[in-house]
Design a protein around this motif. Structure first.
Motif, PDB file in Angstrom:
ATOM      1  N   ARG A 114       1.901   1.611   8.926  1.00 57.78           N
ATOM      2  CA  ARG A 114       2.002   2.378   7.673  1.00 57.78           C
ATOM      3  C   ARG A 114       2.894   1.652   6.668  1.00 57.78           C
ATOM      4  N   ARG A 115       4.000   1.079   7.181  1.00 57.77           N
ATOM      5  CA  ARG A 115       4.871   0.306   6.274  1.00 57.77           C
ATOM      6  C   ARG A 115       4.129  -0.932   5.777  1.00 57.77           C
ATOM      7  N   PHE A 116       3.427  -1.585   6.677  1.00 62.29           N
ATOM      8  CA  PHE A 116       2.698  -2.809   6.359  1.00 62.29           C
ATOM      9  C   PHE A 116       1.591  -2.546   5.328  1.00 62.29           C
ATOM     10  N   ALA A 117       1.048  -1.344   5.339  1.00 61.16           N
ATOM     11  CA  ALA A 117      -0.057  -0.988   4.441  1.00 61.16           C
ATOM     12  C   ALA A 117       0.303  -1.226   2.977  1.00 61.16           C
ATOM     13  N   ALA A 118       1.560  -0.967   2.619  1.00 61.07           N
ATOM     14  CA  ALA A 118       1.988  -1.145   1.231  1.00 61.07           C
ATOM     15  C   ALA A 118       1.896  -2.629   0.834  1.00 61.07           C
ATOM     16  N   HIS A 119       2.286  -3.522   1.757  1.00 62.93           N
ATOM     17  CA  HIS A 119       2.188  -4.967   1.478  1.00 62.93           C
ATOM     18  C   HIS A 119       0.728  -5.391   1.329  1.00 62.93           C
ATOM     19  N   VAL A 120      -0.102  -4.872   2.221  1.00 56.36           N
ATOM     20  CA  VAL A 120      -1.520  -5.244   2.188  1.00 56.36           C
ATOM     21  C   VAL A 120      -2.133  -4.816   0.856  1.00 56.36           C
ATOM     22  N   SER A 121      -1.777  -3.629   0.388  1.00 50.34           N
ATOM     23  CA  SER A 121      -2.321  -3.146  -0.881  1.00 50.34           C
ATOM     24  C   SER A 121      -1.891  -4.050  -2.024  1.00 50.34           C
ATOM     25  N   ARG A 122      -0.617  -4.489  -2.006  1.00 53.13           N
ATOM     26  CA  ARG A 122      -0.140  -5.366  -3.084  1.00 53.13           C
ATOM     27  C   ARG A 122      -0.852  -6.709  -3.056  1.00 53.13           C
ATOM     28  N   LEU A 123      -0.983  -7.251  -1.862  1.00 55.67           N
ATOM     29  CA  LEU A 123      -1.658  -8.542  -1.703  1.00 55.67           C
ATOM     30  C   LEU A 123      -3.101  -8.439  -2.208  1.00 55.67           C
ATOM     31  N   SER A 175      -7.399  -9.259  -6.382  1.00 50.72           N
ATOM     32  CA  SER A 175      -8.365  -8.719  -7.351  1.00 50.72           C
ATOM     33  C   SER A 175      -8.046  -9.233  -8.751  1.00 50.72           C
ATOM     34  N   LYS A 176      -6.741  -9.271  -9.062  1.00 51.18           N
ATOM     35  CA  LYS A 176      -6.336  -9.734 -10.381  1.00 51.18           C
ATOM     36  C   LYS A 176      -6.745 -11.201 -10.579  1.00 51.18           C
ATOM     37  N   LEU A 177      -6.508 -12.011  -9.546  1.00 52.17           N
ATOM     38  CA  LEU A 177      -6.897 -13.421  -9.615  1.00 52.17           C
ATOM     39  C   LEU A 177      -8.402 -13.564  -9.832  1.00 52.17           C
ATOM     40  N   ALA A 207     -16.359  -3.716  -3.601  1.00 52.30           N
ATOM     41  CA  ALA A 207     -16.173  -4.332  -4.911  1.00 52.30           C
ATOM     42  C   ALA A 207     -16.352  -3.278  -6.000  1.00 52.30           C
ATOM     43  N   GLY A 208     -15.423  -3.249  -6.959  1.00 50.40           N
ATOM     44  CA  GLY A 208     -15.562  -2.332  -8.083  1.00 50.40           C
ATOM     45  C   GLY A 208     -15.128  -0.909  -7.775  1.00 50.40           C
ATOM     46  N   ILE A 209     -14.512  -0.672  -6.602  1.00 43.86           N
ATOM     47  CA  ILE A 209     -14.046   0.675  -6.247  1.00 43.86           C
ATOM     48  C   ILE A 209     -12.521   0.648  -6.107  1.00 43.86           C
ATOM     49  N   HIS A 210     -11.853   1.634  -6.700  1.00 47.28           N
ATOM     50  CA  HIS A 210     -10.398   1.758  -6.515  1.00 47.28           C
ATOM     51  C   HIS A 210     -10.170   2.409  -5.162  1.00 47.28           C
ATOM     52  N   ARG A 211      -9.876   1.605  -4.138  1.00 50.38           N
ATOM     53  CA  ARG A 211      -9.862   2.169  -2.781  1.00 50.38           C
ATOM     54  C   ARG A 211      -8.702   3.095  -2.492  1.00 50.38           C
ATOM     55  N   ARG A 258      -6.934 -20.023 -16.363  1.00 49.99           N
ATOM     56  CA  ARG A 258      -6.297 -20.844 -15.335  1.00 49.99           C
ATOM     57  C   ARG A 258      -5.625 -19.904 -14.341  1.00 49.99           C
ATOM     58  N   LEU A 259      -5.583 -20.331 -13.083  1.00 48.79           N
ATOM     59  CA  LEU A 259      -5.016 -19.453 -12.054  1.00 48.79           C
ATOM     60  C   LEU A 259      -3.623 -19.890 -11.655  1.00 48.79           C
ATOM     61  N   GLY A 260      -2.814 -18.915 -11.349  1.00 46.48           N
ATOM     62  CA  GLY A 260      -1.442 -19.139 -10.915  1.00 46.48           C
ATOM     63  C   GLY A 260      -0.823 -17.768 -10.878  1.00 46.48           C
ATOM     64  N   ALA A 261       0.003 -17.487  -9.888  1.00 43.13           N
ATOM     65  CA  ALA A 261       0.527 -16.131  -9.778  1.00 43.13           C
ATOM     66  C   ALA A 261       2.010 -16.164  -9.486  1.00 43.13           C
ATOM     67  N   PRO A 262       2.820 -15.924 -10.531  1.00 50.09           N
ATOM     68  CA  PRO A 262       4.270 -15.904 -10.322  1.00 50.09           C
ATOM     69  C   PRO A 262       4.648 -14.860  -9.260  1.00 50.09           C
ATOM     70  N   GLU A 263       3.823 -13.782  -9.162  1.00 46.52           N
ATOM     71  CA  GLU A 263       4.115 -12.728  -8.180  1.00 46.52           C
ATOM     72  C   GLU A 263       4.137 -13.280  -6.763  1.00 46.52           C
ATOM     73  N   MET A 264       3.386 -14.384  -6.541  1.00 48.41           N
ATOM     74  CA  MET A 264       3.297 -14.940  -5.206  1.00 48.41           C
ATOM     75  C   MET A 264       4.660 -15.341  -4.667  1.00 48.41           C
ATOM     76  N   GLU A 265       5.593 -15.661  -5.570  1.00 48.65           N
ATOM     77  CA  GLU A 265       6.938 -16.085  -5.144  1.00 48.65           C
ATOM     78  C   GLU A 265       7.546 -15.033  -4.216  1.00 48.65           C
ATOM     79  N   GLU A 266       7.184 -13.770  -4.436  1.00 46.74           N
ATOM     80  CA  GLU A 266       7.745 -12.690  -3.604  1.00 46.74           C
ATOM     81  C   GLU A 266       7.279 -12.782  -2.166  1.00 46.74           C
ATOM     82  N   TRP A 267       6.184 -13.521  -1.926  1.00 44.97           N
ATOM     83  CA  TRP A 267       5.649 -13.479  -0.554  1.00 44.97           C
ATOM     84  C   TRP A 267       6.333 -14.483   0.333  1.00 44.97           C
TER      85      TRP A 267
END
Ligand SMILES: Nc1ncnc2c1ncn2[C@@H]1O[C@H](COP(=O)(O)OP(=O)(O)O)[C@@H](O)[C@H]1O
Ligand SMILES: [Mg+2]
Length: 260
Positions: A226-235, A240-242, A173-177, A251-260
């Motif tokens: 390695r390819r999957f890692a990029a998706h995991v980072s986005r998720l 974190s943003k939520l 928590a609180g670290i840019h991994r 209020r919570l809601g994420a238009p970005e989720m539509e991409e998943w």
């Protein structure tokens, strides 16, 4: 110069044996250790930190550059090639950050070594890992969780300046991994993370899998992962943003989720 750590396999809690006879960790490797709670992850990194020589409950042995390490590695803090960040990060120290880091720098460095710029470099490194800048006048006990973890990683990397860094479930928590892994890879070291974080695991070169006190597998991060890692980072960024929005009372809601 250290170029390899070798783990020679031992036994588990109820007699089973490590699935490997030996693993070589090479300079520059980023390694994760994964497995359920109680599976022996901390025990494995303690074996490494102690340079086990068939004298711990696991019967494992640790070689450095293929040989039994010299005793001064354990006896002299300025020669010890290992920095360990444990799960417990409560400090007994109430010193300001500046004094704490400089005292540690004096203990870990060779006598007479020049410490100019050490404090600045350590803080600059830490401040790239956390969003909340650390001030040298702050007391150690006043730092937030994220600041404390960032400072410990910076301390291990720059002040200890050891070729081997072990991190035991340093909560993230609180670290840019992703940034942390990029920065750490600029240093020629062996980093070993005990972690439950898929993001860190997928950014590692390989992972050691533990179960019941023994090593059951060593999995190298493959092309698919390695390819999957990029998706995991986005998720993970989205979560974190939520979390931040929720904390602010939005209020919570994420238009970005539509991409998943
Ligand atoms: N190879 C082993 N032989 C004997 N005891 C072990 C072994 N590995 C782990 N243990 C014991 O099992 C318990 C849990 O191990 P630990 O390393 O703390 O697990 P983890 O860090 O994965 O939660 C500890 O009491 C530890 O001493
Ligand atoms: Mg543990």
């Amino acid at each position: 110069m250290i170029h390899t750590i070798t783990i020679l396999g031992g036994r588990g809690k109820s007699g089973g044996r490590d699935a490997i006879d030996s693993i070589d960790l090479r300079m520059g490797d980023v390694v994760s250790i994964v497995g359920p709670t109680g599976s022996g992850k901390t025990t494995l990194i303690n074996d490494i930190e102690l340079f086990a020589d068939n004298n711990t409950p696991t019967g494992r042995r640790i070689l450095i550059n293929g040989e039994q390490p010299p005793p001064e590695y354990r006896d002299d803090p300025s020669r010890n090639p290992i920095a360990l960040i444990t799960q417990h990060t409560t400090f007994l120290s109430d010193l300001p950050v500046r004094e704490f880091l400089m005292t540690h720098a004096r203990i870990r460095s060779a006598p007479g070594a020049c410490l100019d710029g050490m404090l600045e470099r350590t803080l600059a490194f830490a401040n790239q890992l956390t969003g909340e800048p650390i001030l040298v006048e702050s007391r150690m006990t006043e730092l937030s969780g994220g600041q404390t973890r960032a400072m410990l990683i910076a301390d291990a990397t720059i002040i200890c300046n050891t070729p081997i860094v072990l991190l035991d479930e340093v909560e993230n928590a609180g670290i840019h991994r992703t940034r942390a892994l990029e920065l750490l890879r600029e240093y020629q070291k062996i980093f070993i993370f005990v972690t439950h974080d898929p993001r860190i695991v997928l950014l590692s070169d390989y992972r050691i899998v533990m179960q019941g006190g023994v090593i059951t597998a060593v999995l190298h991060t493959d092309e698919n992962e390695r390819r999957f890692a990029a998706h995991v980072s986005r998720l993970d960024d989205l979560l974190s943003k939520l979390r931040d929005q929720m904390r602010r009372g939005d209020r919570l809601g994420a238009p970005e989720m539509e991409e998943w």
